[in-house]
Design a protein around this motif. Structure first.
Motif, PDB file in Angstrom:
ATOM      1  N   TRP A  43      41.193 -21.812  58.920  1.00 45.49           N
ATOM      2  CA  TRP A  43      41.680 -20.951  57.837  1.00 45.49           C
ATOM      3  C   TRP A  43      41.302 -19.481  58.083  1.00 45.49           C
ATOM      4  N   GLY A  44      40.727 -19.181  59.234  1.00 46.67           N
ATOM      5  CA  GLY A  44      40.461 -17.786  59.585  1.00 46.67           C
ATOM      6  C   GLY A  44      39.093 -17.273  59.189  1.00 46.67           C
ATOM      7  N   PHE A  45      38.168 -18.172  58.829  1.00 49.33           N
ATOM      8  CA  PHE A  45      36.820 -17.746  58.443  1.00 49.33           C
ATOM      9  C   PHE A  45      35.908 -17.765  59.660  1.00 49.33           C
ATOM     10  N   GLU A  46      35.118 -16.697  59.809  1.00 48.42           N
ATOM     11  CA  GLU A  46      34.246 -16.514  60.974  1.00 48.42           C
ATOM     12  C   GLU A  46      32.832 -16.986  60.624  1.00 48.42           C
ATOM     13  N   PRO A  47      32.143 -17.667  61.557  1.00 49.19           N
ATOM     14  CA  PRO A  47      30.764 -18.077  61.247  1.00 49.19           C
ATOM     15  C   PRO A  47      29.814 -16.882  61.231  1.00 49.19           C
ATOM     16  N   PRO A  67      36.001  -5.993  59.981  1.00 52.12           N
ATOM     17  CA  PRO A  67      37.423  -6.071  59.641  1.00 52.12           C
ATOM     18  C   PRO A  67      37.512  -6.395  58.150  1.00 52.12           C
ATOM     19  N   LYS A  68      38.389  -5.732  57.453  1.00 53.57           N
ATOM     20  CA  LYS A  68      38.446  -5.911  55.991  1.00 53.57           C
ATOM     21  C   LYS A  68      39.818  -6.388  55.559  1.00 53.57           C
ATOM     22  N   PRO A  69      39.955  -7.344  54.668  1.00 55.90           N
ATOM     23  CA  PRO A  69      38.904  -8.147  54.050  1.00 55.90           C
ATOM     24  C   PRO A  69      38.123  -8.966  55.093  1.00 55.90           C
ATOM     25  N   TYR A  70      36.860  -9.246  54.769  1.00 57.98           N
ATOM     26  CA  TYR A  70      35.990  -9.985  55.676  1.00 57.98           C
ATOM     27  C   TYR A  70      35.841 -11.415  55.170  1.00 57.98           C
ATOM     28  N   ARG A  71      36.343 -12.363  55.999  1.00 58.77           N
ATOM     29  CA  ARG A  71      36.199 -13.783  55.662  1.00 58.77           C
ATOM     30  C   ARG A  71      35.068 -14.347  56.506  1.00 58.77           C
ATOM     31  N   TYR A 101      32.170 -17.878  56.870  1.00 62.71           N
ATOM     32  CA  TYR A 101      31.534 -19.071  56.315  1.00 62.71           C
ATOM     33  C   TYR A 101      30.153 -19.173  56.932  1.00 62.71           C
ATOM     34  N   GLY A 150      36.176  -8.169  49.923  1.00 61.29           N
ATOM     35  CA  GLY A 150      37.090  -7.044  50.088  1.00 61.29           C
ATOM     36  C   GLY A 150      38.513  -7.338  49.681  1.00 61.29           C
ATOM     37  N   SER A 151      38.731  -8.444  48.977  1.00 67.76           N
ATOM     38  CA  SER A 151      40.078  -8.713  48.473  1.00 67.76           C
ATOM     39  C   SER A 151      40.017  -8.986  46.979  1.00 67.76           C
TER      40      SER A 151
END
Lengths: 499, 499
Positions: A43-47, A106-110, A112, A140-141
């Protein structure tokens, strides 16, 4: 170095509220973390991993019922006299990290994260002072799609971890509903508001009578403790009652309609309805079922920092406790929108939303839901008859390991009987016997321990059991790996309870 | 809740020596842990997780150079006044756990563990106060096969993590060699012995001159600090010199022969040779190469609790530091036999042996060895043109995720240019453009960001670049997943340096 030993022996014990976890329990939690991570990354979330300690001022005081300094956390002073504390959740460190690195992210920042968190509270049965949380947040969203994405992803994560459709529901509401209601009723004191919210948060457990007492003068509980109430005006309490009563089993938009009909929501309440509508639209676009995610105005969440949408994931199962009594499992996670947490540091409003669950708690939920998976089998154990044939034992162990089969040499000094007992307690599918005769004849004897266990329960006569040598076969040495593979595939043991 | 904000804003910073780790760094460490765990489980080791805190008396004081109470650890007093401290390694908690559960454990007990450990020391470049260790230990076996198994498994674990044959060596010695030598030379004071061992442990760094000073009166180092020496008798120091000189590049048995020829080993030293010979035999049976595991009497290990065999894993690579200077990477892990650690609690001798490595340190080693793996790509980013077509954007995201492709909707509120920049910084392989025209025509425009980057570096003329629209193609909407798959497969980016 015998005289370096302390004069008195320390007792082998660990501090209360800190648990040791072995084998199958560790594996179950790791499986959850691995599967949920796979979903969150897709889903695009970075650890992200942050340190265990934060400065106490950076951590803030957002634990419920923790008004004294350092209450509820493990805190100590660093060499430079600054107070630091172990994180009590993963949200506060994220807010600090996001504020510290805002320019370059990078914004928004996702992101987990999973890892231990610590609460310096009174431990009890099933209540630990250290436990593993798993969080996902978007910083950021302000879009309702961000909240909807977090909710939909949490649902997919829970399914990936092993829950079936219909075994969990995420209930969603919005803090601003109550903000509007308080505004409209002239309840302006933030402490009074927070007291009222925490009272409403107990609706599920106390019912309306209990909540009404806590919204009024106060409540004496069964243990004799008195909790001071929020002393809300009667009109506000009446609207809250209507509010809580609007929680139905209808569709999300039906629930929004029911809330709108109550009225008295103020500007903030109207904004809440608009936000919830946006979340509903996005959830529908994401194909999220009405039964999987419901709107429910009884959901409040106890943490002070939520500013908008709030979520709570609940297990829809009646389960039984250790004593066989029926219990409701309850919440397995939650979250919401916290638009002020990064602004604590930067002074600039930074919208954020996230969801968190307890990994051990989800593992318990999966066990309760009958979704615990087969434990990994123990290793094949190669028995030691004597020192002279060590090479033959080690060759067998190495060959099995190379074939991807967990295997080990018995490394103690005990006799045959103790070795077989050891193999049994390890959950070994088989024991390998390489006596002098077998080695000379180019053979190997393999004891199928599962078959042995099954037969032993049928054969009550001990002598008959011995004569039958259940599950024992002697095969050419070259057939070792193939025979063991056959035994492991045939084994249908579904739990790890070998010890 | 604006007036709940503190009067002054806290600074967004974390305590010294605690690092934040993002994306590719986290992934690299998790990969190591996953691969090493797979090996250790195949070798019959069971996972164990213990709490972060232990009682201070249970933890003991085994950190080098930590003679004051609670020196080197993070300690605090519990509600009941008992001192507890964060674990500084994974061995002390294992000893506590094994002592506490000895009756019910299968024996010998093989376990592995990984997790953070904490050292309250002065942080510096590359020197953290929190780091992840990974340990494997066998408790309850005095067999040399147990030591050999730990060593051989460590070698396989390092290879599984990504090191090639020849990139690492495990050097093995035995503490009893020095015990025997001290006995024979009448050095009986345990403090004097430990001071001498810690001096010898620095041979690698200081050379013989430095060690000789530390074995004698003492040593003044370059920074002006004076370290008091062990004041050994000259004869003992001379034997130690001969000893350290016997470390050669021969086979393991040749090294044993060389040590035996020096003589003056005493009974303990002779026992050490017998143990090392047993380890050699078992290593040979396990097929462990002479170059991968060497005997080396310069290996001592600084920790007080070792009682027999000691191991040290070293990276055989000259690498370069951040400033491009050649540096020797040095030790990446170690361990040994500690037969008294469980007996601290139980009073009963319980042989034990284990190996430990630092996970971040191994990750750095792999980077230094040029064995860092391709970072996982960022998600495909779906661009937002306006609110009206949200459904079309979300459909595309959902379709990609269902196909197992990491994907996300841009959730901010910025314009087209900022969104493309965002996609670039996320390391996205592609951006998806679904304008009104594309949607109406049943098409989708896909921007291959890698191709765009490559072409941009060739086309110096900005106008030419714009006209060429590098890497941009419009395809039927049904071809979305297939086209993205093609782009990801073609991408040969091998690092994650997109930010």
């Amino acid at each position: 170095m015998t005289d370096a030993a302390p004069p008195a022996r320390p007792e082998a014990r660990s501090p209360r509220g800190f648990a040791d976890r072995r084998g199958a329990d560790v594996a179950a939690e790791r499986r959850i973390v691995a599967r949920v991570s796979e979903v969150y990354e897709r889903w695009g979330f970075e650890p992200l991993e942050t340190g265990a300690f934060e400065y106490a001022d950076a951590l803030g005081k957002f634990l419920p019922d923790a008004d004294r300094p350092n209450e509820g956390v493990f805190a100590l002073q660093d060499d430079d006299e600054q107070w630091m504390a172990l994180r009590y959740d993963l949200t506060a460190p994220l807010a600090r990290f996001a504020a510290q690195n805002w320019e370059t992210l990078p914004k928004p920042y996702r992101r987990y994260a999973f890892g231990p968190v610590w609460r310096n509270e009174k431990p009890g049965p099933g209540r630990f002072r250290e436990f593993v949380q798993c969080d996902a947040d978007t910083v950021g969203s302000d879009r309702p799609e961000a909240d909807a994405e977090i909710i939909a992803m949490a649902c997919e994560g829970l399914r990936a971890a092993g829950l079936s459709d219909g075994q969990a529901v995420v209930r969603v509401s919005n803090r601003k509903l109550f903000d509007g209601l308080f505004d409209a009723g002239d309840v302006t004191d933030p402490v009074q508001r927070l007291t009222a919210l925490r009272a409403i948060d107990k609706y599920d457990r106390l019912g309306w009578e209990g909540v009404a007492a806590l919204l009024g003068e106060g409540r004496l509980d069964e243990s004799g403790d008195y909790t001071k109430g929020a002393r809300l005006p009667a009109a506000v309490t009446a609207t809250i009652q209507a509010f809580l009563g609007s929680a139905g089993e209808g569709s999300r938009s039906q629930t929004l309609d029911a809330i709108a009909r109550i009225g008295g929501l103020g500007a903030a309440g109207e904004a809440a309805l608009t936000e919830l509508s946006g979340i509903d639209r996005a959830l529908a676009s994401m194909g999220v079922d009405q039964a999987a995610v419901r709107f429910d105005p009884t959901i409040v969440r106890g943490l002070e920092y939520y500013t908008g949408a709030v979520f709570e994931a609940e297990l829809l199962l009646d389960t039984t406790d250790d004593k066989g009594r029926a219990v409701r499992f309850g919440s397995i996670g939650g979250g919401g929108r916290y638009d002020d947490l990064v602004a604590r540091f930067t002074g600039e409003a930074t919208p954020a939303t996230g969801f968190s669950f307890g990994v051990s708690r989800l593992a318990s939920a999966l066990r309760a839901a009958g979704r615990a998976e087969a434990a990994r089998r123990g290793p094949v154990v190669v028995i030691v008859f004597g020192e002279a044939d060590m090479q033959a034992y080690l060759d067998a162990v190495a060959e099995l390991r190379r074939a991807g089969i967990a295997a080990e040499l018995y490394l103690g000094r005990a006799g045959m009987k103790a070795q077989m007992k050891y193999a049994d307690r390890r959950g070994a599918p088989a024991a390998i016997l390489l006596g002098g005769d077998e080695i000379a004849a180019g053979q190997v004897t393999i004891k199928d321990l599962d078959a042995g266990r099954a037969l032993a329960s049928d054969l009550v006569d001990n002598e008959a059991w011995k004569a039958a040598r259940p599950g024992q076969q002697t095969v050419p040495r070259g057939a070792l790996v193939g025979t063991i593979r056959g035994i492991i595939e045939a084994s249908s043991i579904t739990d790890g309870a070998h010890e």
